[in-house]
Design a protein around this motif. Structure first.
Motif, PDB file in Angstrom:
ATOM      1  N   ILE A 227       4.863   5.662  -7.503  1.00  0.00           N
ATOM      2  CA  ILE A 227       4.179   4.546  -8.170  1.00  0.00           C
ATOM      3  C   ILE A 227       5.172   3.731  -8.989  1.00  0.00           C
ATOM      4  N   ASP A 228       6.021   4.407  -9.752  1.00  0.00           N
ATOM      5  CA  ASP A 228       6.989   3.714 -10.601  1.00  0.00           C
ATOM      6  C   ASP A 228       8.001   2.923  -9.785  1.00  0.00           C
ATOM      7  N   THR A 229       8.381   3.454  -8.623  1.00  0.00           N
ATOM      8  CA  THR A 229       9.413   2.809  -7.801  1.00  0.00           C
ATOM      9  C   THR A 229       8.854   1.679  -6.955  1.00  0.00           C
ATOM     10  N   GLU A 230       7.745   1.918  -6.273  1.00  0.00           N
ATOM     11  CA  GLU A 230       7.209   0.938  -5.326  1.00  0.00           C
ATOM     12  C   GLU A 230       6.228  -0.047  -5.961  1.00  0.00           C
ATOM     13  N   LYS A 231       5.609   0.343  -7.070  1.00  0.00           N
ATOM     14  CA  LYS A 231       4.621  -0.522  -7.740  1.00  0.00           C
ATOM     15  C   LYS A 231       3.621  -1.098  -6.728  1.00  0.00           C
ATOM     16  N   PRO A 232       2.868  -0.218  -6.068  1.00  0.00           N
ATOM     17  CA  PRO A 232       1.939  -0.682  -5.034  1.00  0.00           C
ATOM     18  C   PRO A 232       0.755  -1.441  -5.627  1.00  0.00           C
ATOM     19  N   ASP A 233       0.095  -2.212  -4.762  1.00  0.00           N
ATOM     20  CA  ASP A 233      -1.130  -2.910  -5.148  1.00  0.00           C
ATOM     21  C   ASP A 233      -2.361  -2.051  -4.873  1.00  0.00           C
ATOM     22  N   LEU A 234      -2.191  -1.041  -4.011  1.00  0.00           N
ATOM     23  CA  LEU A 234      -3.283  -0.125  -3.687  1.00  0.00           C
ATOM     24  C   LEU A 234      -2.670   1.208  -3.282  1.00  0.00           C
ATOM     25  N   ILE A 235      -3.266   2.308  -3.766  1.00  0.00           N
ATOM     26  CA  ILE A 235      -2.843   3.649  -3.380  1.00  0.00           C
ATOM     27  C   ILE A 235      -3.940   4.244  -2.503  1.00  0.00           C
ATOM     28  N   VAL A 236      -3.557   4.772  -1.342  1.00  0.00           N
ATOM     29  CA  VAL A 236      -4.514   5.344  -0.398  1.00  0.00           C
ATOM     30  C   VAL A 236      -4.197   6.820  -0.194  1.00  0.00           C
ATOM     31  N   PHE A 237      -5.135   7.673  -0.577  1.00  0.00           N
ATOM     32  CA  PHE A 237      -5.012   9.115  -0.364  1.00  0.00           C
ATOM     33  C   PHE A 237      -5.779   9.456   0.911  1.00  0.00           C
ATOM     34  N   THR A 238      -5.046   9.928   1.937  1.00  0.00           N
ATOM     35  CA  THR A 238      -5.666  10.071   3.260  1.00  0.00           C
ATOM     36  C   THR A 238      -6.081  11.509   3.589  1.00  0.00           C
TER      37      THR A 238
ATOM     38  N   PRO B   6      -5.504   0.072  -8.523  1.00  0.00           N
ATOM     39  CA  PRO B   6      -6.636   0.424  -7.659  1.00  0.00           C
ATOM     40  C   PRO B   6      -6.228   1.484  -6.637  1.00  0.00           C
ATOM     41  N   TRP B   7      -7.124   2.418  -6.377  1.00  0.00           N
ATOM     42  CA  TRP B   7      -6.825   3.468  -5.409  1.00  0.00           C
ATOM     43  C   TRP B   7      -8.094   3.858  -4.664  1.00  0.00           C
ATOM     44  N   VAL B   8      -7.901   4.449  -3.497  1.00  0.00           N
ATOM     45  CA  VAL B   8      -9.015   4.941  -2.698  1.00  0.00           C
ATOM     46  C   VAL B   8      -8.645   6.296  -2.117  1.00  0.00           C
ATOM     47  N   ALA B   9      -9.661   7.032  -1.722  1.00  0.00           N
ATOM     48  CA  ALA B   9      -9.437   8.319  -1.060  1.00  0.00           C
ATOM     49  C   ALA B   9     -10.451   8.510   0.044  1.00  0.00           C
ATOM     50  N   ILE B  10     -10.004   9.184   1.078  1.00  0.00           N
ATOM     51  CA  ILE B  10     -10.897   9.636   2.138  1.00  0.00           C
ATOM     52  C   ILE B  10     -10.756  11.154   2.228  1.00  0.00           C
ATOM     53  N   LEU B  11     -11.659  11.808   2.949  1.00  0.00           N
ATOM     54  CA  LEU B  11     -11.684  13.252   2.979  1.00  0.00           C
ATOM     55  C   LEU B  11     -10.950  13.818   4.183  1.00  0.00           C
ATOM     56  N   GLY B  12     -10.332  14.996   3.958  1.00  0.00           N
ATOM     57  CA  GLY B  12      -9.708  15.737   5.037  1.00  0.00           C
ATOM     58  C   GLY B  12     -10.587  16.909   5.433  1.00  0.00           C
ATOM     59  N   ASN B  13     -10.001  17.923   6.028  1.00  0.00           N
ATOM     60  CA  ASN B  13     -10.783  19.082   6.458  1.00  0.00           C
ATOM     61  C   ASN B  13     -10.783  20.211   5.425  1.00  0.00           C
ATOM     62  N   HIS B  14      -9.982  20.083   4.342  1.00  0.00           N
ATOM     63  CA  HIS B  14      -9.929  21.143   3.338  1.00  0.00           C
ATOM     64  C   HIS B  14     -10.578  20.757   2.003  1.00  0.00           C
TER      65      HIS B  14
ATOM     66  N   ILE C 282       0.847  -1.192   0.000  1.00  0.00           N
ATOM     67  CA  ILE C 282       0.000   0.000   0.000  1.00  0.00           C
ATOM     68  C   ILE C 282       0.882   1.240   0.000  1.00  0.00           C
ATOM     69  N   LEU C 283       0.551   2.194  -0.848  1.00  0.00           N
ATOM     70  CA  LEU C 283       1.198   3.501  -0.842  1.00  0.00           C
ATOM     71  C   LEU C 283       0.243   4.507  -0.215  1.00  0.00           C
ATOM     72  N   GLN C 284       0.659   5.148   0.879  1.00  0.00           N
ATOM     73  CA  GLN C 284      -0.144   6.193   1.501  1.00  0.00           C
ATOM     74  C   GLN C 284       0.336   7.556   1.026  1.00  0.00           C
ATOM     75  N   VAL C 285      -0.590   8.343   0.503  1.00  0.00           N
ATOM     76  CA  VAL C 285      -0.304   9.710   0.072  1.00  0.00           C
ATOM     77  C   VAL C 285      -1.116  10.646   0.970  1.00  0.00           C
ATOM     78  N   ALA C 286      -0.432  11.396   1.814  1.00  0.00           N
ATOM     79  CA  ALA C 286      -1.112  12.247   2.793  1.00  0.00           C
ATOM     80  C   ALA C 286      -0.974  13.718   2.425  1.00  0.00           C
ATOM     81  N   ASP C 287      -2.090  14.423   2.374  1.00  0.00           N
ATOM     82  CA  ASP C 287      -2.090  15.884   2.269  1.00  0.00           C
ATOM     83  C   ASP C 287      -1.394  16.406   1.010  1.00  0.00           C
ATOM     84  N   MET C 288      -1.955  16.088  -0.155  1.00  0.00           N
ATOM     85  CA  MET C 288      -1.425  16.654  -1.393  1.00  0.00           C
ATOM     86  C   MET C 288      -1.686  18.158  -1.483  1.00  0.00           C
TER      87      MET C 288
END
Length: 385
Positions: A83-94, A123-131, A43-49
Motif C-alpha cells: 500500500i505504501d509503495t504502490e498507493k493503489p486506488d482500490l485494493i482487491v482481496f481475491t 477503498p477495498w473489496v473482497a471476494i470469498l475463496g474455498n477456506h 488496483i492492488l490484488q492480494v491473493a490468498d492471505m
C-alpha cells in the motif's frame, strides 16, 4: 432548549471526529471510484492471505533462515508495504482471506487480515475463496461481516437471488471535469466462485453457476448501453476486468511458450466447465480475469482476447515454495490523452508483480490490453523498486 442545542452540538462534534479518524466512507453511490487527475487508476490484488490467529500462526514453506519469528504478521507487513509503495486506488482481496481451519475466531481474523486496508482509508473489496467459511462463521456470515467493515465497497447479495454471496460490480468513472466524468470507463466485476462441489457425483471445487452468469450478462449489457449512449458515446464497450478465486478450466490452456510468469503446479479448477469463459467472450467487454487459489502459479496468458491471470501467493500461512518469494499483482489502467479535450477513454491496461524482498522487486511488467492493438503486447522486465 439550551440543553438540546448543547446535546446536538456534542453529537455533531462526535460525528466530525469519527469522520476525521476514519475518513469518508467508500460508498460507490456517494463516492464513486474514478480515475485520478493524471489519467491513472491502480488496483492492488492480494491473493490468498490465509490469515489465522496473528502472531501465534506460523509461516509455511519458507527458508529455514526465515522461519524464526515468521507469522501472519509477515503477511500484514507485506500488505502495508504494498500500500505504501504502490498507493493503489482500490485494493482487491481475491479469496482465502482467512484460513478457516486454523482461525479460532473468523470475525477477529478478518478484522486483522483487512486492517492494513482499513487503516489506509483506501477503498477495498473482497471476494470469498474455498477456506474463508471453515472457521466460526458460515459463508453467508463471512460476507456479511466483510461488508460491515470500514472503507469496503464489497457487496452482499442475499441467498436465493444469485448463487453465492458476493457477486457485484463497481464502476470507475472518468476524471473529474472531463466529458466522461459521469460515465464508467472501466468496469469491475466480482464473483463468488464457491468452495466445494455439492453434487455427489462431482468431486473437487465448485464452479460459477448459471444464475451468476445471467447476472453478469445483464450487468454487462446495462453498462455497455449506458457507456455508448449520450453525447460522449463510444462504439466499443468500456473494458471490463473480472475477479474471482477459483481459476477456470481454461487456465490450463497455456504452456511456457504463451504465458508470462510461472506455472509450477496443476490448475486446480473445478472438473465442471460451466461455460463462464464463453459467456465473457460473448459479452465482448472483458479484457482480463484475475484469480488466486493456486499459490505458486503467477502467470498471465491470453485466450480468445481475454487475459487469464493469477495473483501469485501472498500469505505466509499459505502453502508456497521455499525460496520463491511471496508476491502481489498490480493492475493499472491508463486513459487516452486527447488534445484540447483532456482525458478520454481507457487506452491501456498493464500489470506487474512485486516480490516481498528487500527492494519489493518488480517482475513481469506487461501490457494486458491496448485500445490500439486489441490484445496484449508482452514486455517482460525484472528490476528493483
Amino acid at each position: 432548549m439550551s440543553r438540546f442545542r448543547s446535546s446536538s452540538a456534542a453529537v455533531v462534534a462526535i460525528v466530525l471526529l469519527v469522520v476525521l479518524i476514519w475518513g469518508v466512507e467508500a460508498n460507490p453511490e456517494k463516492n464513486p471510484l474514478r480515475f485520478r487527475e493524471d489519467g491513472q487508476f491502480k488496483i492492488l490484488q492480494v491473493a490468498d492471505m490465509h490469515y489465522s490467529d496473528g502472531l501465534s500462526t506460523p509461516c509455511e514453506d519458507v527458508l529455514p533462515s526465515q522461519l524464526r519469528g515468521c507469522s501472519d504478521l509477515n503477511t500484514t507487513a507485506f500488505v502495508h508495504r504494498m500500500i505504501d509503495t504502490e498507493k493503489p486506488d482500490l485494493i482487491v482481496f481475491t479469496g482465502d482471506n482467512i484460513f478457516g481451519p486454523d482461525a479460532t475466531d473468523a470475525a477477529k481474523s478478518m478484522d486483522e487480515a483487512f486492517s492494513p486496508a482499513i487503516t489506509s482509508g483506501i477503498p477495498w473489496v473482497a471476494i470469498l475463496g474455498n477456506h474463508d467459511q471453515e472457521s466460526t462463521l458460515s459463508r453467508e456470515g463471512v460476507m456479511k461481516h466483510i461488508v460491515g467493515l470500514k472503507h469496503t465497497m464489497s457487496q452482499f447479495n442475499p441467498p436465493g437471488e444469485i448463487d453465492g454471496f458476493g457477486n457485484y460490480n463497481l464502476e470507475v468513472r472518468g476524471t473529474e471535469g472531463s466529458s466522461l466524468a459521469n460515465k464508467s470507463v472501466l468496469n469491475l466485476y466480482f464473483l463468488d466462485s464457491g468452495d466445494y462441489s455439492t453434487v455427489p457425483r462431482v468431486r473437487g471445487y465448485n464452479w460459477i453457476k448459471p444464475s451468476q452468469q445471467v447476472w453478469f450478462q445483464q450487468t454487462s449489457k446495462k453498462l455497455q448501453k449506458a457507456y455508448t449512449s449520450g453525447s460522449a458515446a463510444k462504439k466499443a464497450p468500456a473494458p471490463g476486468l473480472v475477479f474471482f478465486h477459483i481459476p477456470l478450466p481454461e487456465f490450463a490452456s497455456f504452456d511456457s511458450s504463451n504465458f508470462t510468469g510461472e506455472k509450477q503446479e496443476p490448475i486446480s479448477s473445478s472438473s465442471v466447465n460451466s461455460g463462464f469463459f464463453a459467456t465473457m467472450v460473448e459479452a465482448g467487454d472483458v479484457k482480463a480475469v484475475f484469480s488466486g487459489h493456486d499459490h505458486i502459479n503467477d502467470f498471465c496468458g491470453e485466450l480468445t482476447g481475454i487475459q487469464l491471470c493469477y495473483g501469485g501467493g501472498f500469505g505466509y500461512h499459505a502453502y508456497g515454495k521455499a525460496g520463491w518469494a511471496r508476491r502481489a499483482r498490480v493492475i493499472t489502467a491508463s486513459l487516452e490523452r486527447m488534445e484540447g479535450v483532456g482525458w478520454g477513454v481507457v487506452k491501456t491496461v498493464k500489470t506487474w508483480k512485486r516480490l516481498d524482498d528487500k527492494k519489493l522487486t518488480v517482475i513481469d511488467d506487461m501490457v494486458l490490453w491496448s485500445k490500439n492493438y486489441g490484445g496484449n503486447r508482452r514486455k517482460k522486465q525484472i528490476h528493483g523498486a
